[in-house]
Write an enzyme that holds these catalytic residues in place. Structure first.
Site, PDB file in Angstrom:
ATOM      1  N   TYR A  13       0.822  -1.217   0.000  1.00 21.33           N
ATOM      2  CA  TYR A  13       0.000   0.000   0.000  1.00 21.33           C
ATOM      3  C   TYR A  13       0.853   1.263   0.000  1.00 21.33           C
ATOM      4  O   TYR A  13       0.541   2.241   0.683  1.00 21.33           O
ATOM      5  CB  TYR A  13      -0.979  -0.007   1.180  1.00 21.33           C
ATOM      6  CG  TYR A  13      -1.909  -1.204   1.205  1.00 21.33           C
ATOM      7  CD1 TYR A  13      -2.110  -1.987   0.072  1.00 21.33           C
ATOM      8  CD2 TYR A  13      -2.606  -1.553   2.351  1.00 21.33           C
ATOM      9  CE1 TYR A  13      -2.968  -3.077   0.085  1.00 21.33           C
ATOM     10  CE2 TYR A  13      -3.467  -2.638   2.372  1.00 21.33           C
ATOM     11  CZ  TYR A  13      -3.639  -3.397   1.243  1.00 21.33           C
ATOM     12  OH  TYR A  13      -4.498  -4.482   1.255  1.00 21.33           O
ATOM     13  N   HIS A  14       1.928   1.228  -0.758  1.00 17.80           N
ATOM     14  CA  HIS A  14       2.798   2.387  -0.945  1.00 17.80           C
ATOM     15  C   HIS A  14       2.769   2.751  -2.431  1.00 17.80           C
ATOM     16  O   HIS A  14       3.466   2.134  -3.226  1.00 17.80           O
ATOM     17  CB  HIS A  14       4.235   2.055  -0.512  1.00 17.80           C
ATOM     18  CG  HIS A  14       4.338   1.567   0.900  1.00 17.80           C
ATOM     19  ND1 HIS A  14       5.295   0.662   1.317  1.00 17.80           N
ATOM     20  CD2 HIS A  14       3.604   1.869   2.000  1.00 17.80           C
ATOM     21  CE1 HIS A  14       5.146   0.426   2.616  1.00 17.80           C
ATOM     22  NE2 HIS A  14       4.127   1.132   3.052  1.00 17.80           N
TER      23      HIS A  14
END
Lengths: 173, 541
Positions: free
Chosen positions: B477-478
């Protein structure tokens, strides 16, 4: 295992919040409507079934927990509807209100409603709403409290602000 | 336990009452996450008239305990914790790899730091020179030395608790707060790691190990991801509120629809609110909307002059979408492991990070403190109660142990964020199309990380029950890499100062400018770059 004032007020202490905990340690506020009384009595009666036998101090714990929960209008209405459904079934199937039934009958009734296998939903079938507003409401209260956690060997369960010491301690500490 | 306000009575009434534009604004910032907040805070402090436009709502901080209930109860999925709206946050997936975008972000004042884990490491020196040092990827137009002072300031601003980092890049000063002490679980790993000569060291956390900046010490709620009710975990609201105290205006539920412009300047941001559409003019614009919404906004702002999207003369807007890949492994021991007391990590190993080359990516290893299910979560998802439930909890809790790790993926032109013109959001605007692809180097490196994890767990005698390997990995989730930084205007969207090559008054403060991603959690680098953008805007105004 005794549920204590520590379980009842732990979240408040951690946050420094100013939410009232009237009656904490006793059976709750003194001015309650009939509907409120029905909710509290029914929830305590349900807790006596869904909590393990070794837990004591249930009445004070549950009523204090409900003090903060029933201040929310929408949530209070949901709990009230689910409790009313439980008592309707109790009257129809067992000829008495849920709190007056034996523990075995209360357990059976919750299963006959379908609350054991239902998905917890806020706006669902009776079984789903009883699972959400009664069974899971009570299990959330217990197993996010220190005493509930300690039953499992976890003195700082998720949801409880138990500080940053316990994660460092070994099982024998 | 008591004092738990119910989740369903969250009212969300904390937003702006006036969403009209600000007169004579010097700076308009799009996005109220940590990057937007830091830029706003710096520039408001410097005396500029600053306005921040945030597409999502402003959340009432007093609701966080109620949101925690959403995090615990299975009735709510992860996006529901921060009120993700399926219509507002609509998107599509078209790549070989599915990307769960609304699990990967939170929209609102504070941005995705509302739900983040809070790990804050500096990139290593080699990460800035991937092509010249590792033979793959590209070099950044800046070096670690350019960012080093900004990293130090960012650590002060966010409040980082950390200790000695034996494999980290050079630094003069300690972290602002002491590291969290290692966990009992870490001590179990320590013997095996000693035997295998694998070094463990503290994790830098944007989480208060002691009171800091008016926020409390961590109180151990254990729900860091996705919500910290105590405020001990840093989030972007800290700098948004600071900016407001210095005169900045923050308008929530203000979804920027397009950036009006001439050939070399943005003139206004047109934004939609519940009260209608408005137009915010400013001398300078800073886009700080993350790795997905930033390229989306540029693509939506196409014009006769920029037919492929604003600031897109290079054709790279949206291209090179990257994330970190998760590598993990876990199982059970025949002894108590004391998991799930807290929701953060206290030990990692970056020992293998700088072994990276053209075959293997940089990666880091994590030692979990929350392996296995949480008892309260288990209690709410069974067909049992009473003594039967307690028996199940006692059987299932207590002996889990696990490791994780992050792996770099290389930038690829066929991994991108585009527009799905066939699907629109609540404002009738085309939604982002996510086309995420991952290459073989990352997958090989996941296997390598798994090998080391397996050796450690085997040394411990763990009964290994699950592996997150090349076939079962997922994103961390970057969101990175969609408005690449480059000195060459034909190769990237922004220059070394994060100013767009095409537009004189537009900067981008986001992980979207990362030319490569390294394998460190990106937010400290986002913060350092945001502080550097603030200096650049200040110098230009």
């Amino acid at each position: 295992m005794q549920l204590t004032r520590r379980d009842a007020v732990s979240a408040l202490t951690a946050l420094g919040a100013s939410v009232a905990v009237a009656g904490c340690g006793d059976t709750g506020s003194t001015q309650q409507s009939d509907a409120d009384t029905e909710i509290r009595e029914t929830m305590v009666a349900a807790a006596e079934v869904v909590y393990p036998d070794e837990v004591t101090g249930i009445e004070a714990f549950v009523t204090t927990f409900l003090d903060s929960r029933l201040t929310g209008e929408s949530h209070a209405a949901g709990v009230g509807d689910a409790v009313a459904a439980v008592n309707d079934r109790a009257e129809s199937w067992y000829d008495d209100r849920f709190p007056a039934l034996s523990a075995a009958d209360r357990d059976s009734l919750l299963r006959e409603v379908g609350a054991d296998t239902a998905e917890p939903r806020r706006e669902g079938s009776t079984a789903e709403e009883v699972r959400y507003y009664v069974v899971n409401e009570l299990l959330l209260a217990l197993y996010s409290s220190p005493t509930g956690g300690e039953l499992v060997g976890l003195e700082n369960p998720q949801g409880h602000a138990g500080g940053i010491d316990s994660y460092q301690r070994g099982p024998q500490a | 336990m008591s004092g738990r306000p119910p989740a369903e009575d969250i009212e969300n009434s904390a937003g702006a009452t006036d969403r009209t534009p600000v007169d004579d604004a010097d700076v308009c910032i799009v996005g109220a996450g940590p990057a937007g907040g830091l830029v706003a805070d710096r520039l408001a402090d410097a005396g500029y008239e600053v306005v921040v436009l945030e597409a999502g709502p402003r959340f009432d901080p007093t609701d966080r305990l109620a949101r925690q209930e959403k995090a615990i109860r299975p009735t709510y999925d992860r996006p529901a914790v921060w009120d993700s709206d399926p219509e507002r946050d609509a998107h599509s997936n078209s790549g070989e790899w599915f990307y769960p975008l609304n699990h990967a972000r939170a929209r609102g004042v504070g941005g995705s730091t509302l739900h983040w884990q809070g790990m804050v490491m500096r990139l290593h020196e080699g990460d800035f020179n991937s092509n010249s040092e590792r033979g793959v990827g590209v070099d950044w137009p800046i070096d670690y030395s350019d960012l080093r002072p900004y990293y130090a300031t960012a650590e002060q601003e966010l409040g980082v608790a950390g200790g000695e980092m034996p494999f980290g890049p050079p630094r003069e000063e300690p972290h602002p707060m002491p590291a969290f002490p290692p966990s009992y679980s870490d001590s179990i790993f320590a013997d095996a790691c000693d035997e295998l000569e694998i070094a463990m060291h503290p994790v830098p956390n944007a989480r208060n190990s002691e009171s800091y900046d008016g926020r409390s010490q961590c109180v151990g709620y254990g729900t860091c991801q996705p919500v910290c009710p105590s405020g001990a975990k840093y989030d972007g609201t800290v700098h948004i509120e600071s900016a407001e105290e210095q005169g900045a205006t923050v308008i929530d539920r203000a979804a920027v629809q397009r950036l009006d412009h001439d050939a070399d300047r943005i003139t206004a941001a047109t934004y939609a609110t519940p009260d209608g559409e408005h137009r915010q003019e400013a001398d300078a614009f800073v886009i700080a909307a993350g790795g997905v919404e930033t390229p989306r906004l540029l693509l939506l702002s196409d014009s006769d002059h920029y037919p492929d999207g604003l600031a897109n003369s290079s054709g790279t807007v949206g291209r090179f979408f990257m994330d970190h890949l998760f590598a993990g492994m876990g199982g059970t021991l025949d002894e108590p492991t004391r998991q799930n007391h807290v929701g953060f990590l206290t030990s990692e190993s970056h020992q293998f990070y700088d072994d990276a080359d053209d075959e293997f990516a940089p990666f880091k290893l994590e030692f979990f403190n929350y392996a296995g299910p949480s008892p309260v979560g288990m209690a709410l998802t069974g067909d049992d109660w009473g003594d039967d439930l307690l028996g199940r909890l006692r059987d299932d809790y207590g002996t889990h142990i696990a490791m994780g790790g992050l792996v770099e993926q290389l930038p690829r032109e066929d991994s991108y964020i585009g527009l799905d013109e066939s699907t629109t959001d609540n404002h009738g605007t085309p939604v982002p199309e996510i086309h995420w692809n991952v290459g073989d180097r990352a997958l090989r490196t996941i296997e390598r990380a798994n090998e080391i994890q397996r050796s450690i767990l085997a040394e411990l005698g763990v009964d290994i029950e699950w592996t997150a390997g090349p076939d079962s990995t997922g994103p961390a989730y970057h969101h990175m890499g969609t408005t690449k930084m480059s000195d060459d205007p034909t190769e990237g969207v922004v220059d070394a100062d994060c100013r767009t090559h095409d537009l004189d008054n537009c900067w981008i403060a986001s992980s979207s400018v990362f030319p490569t991603g390294g394998a460190m959690n990106p937010t400290l680098t986002i913060a350092a770059l945001a502080l550097r953008v603030a200096d650049a805007v200040d110098a230009a105004l």
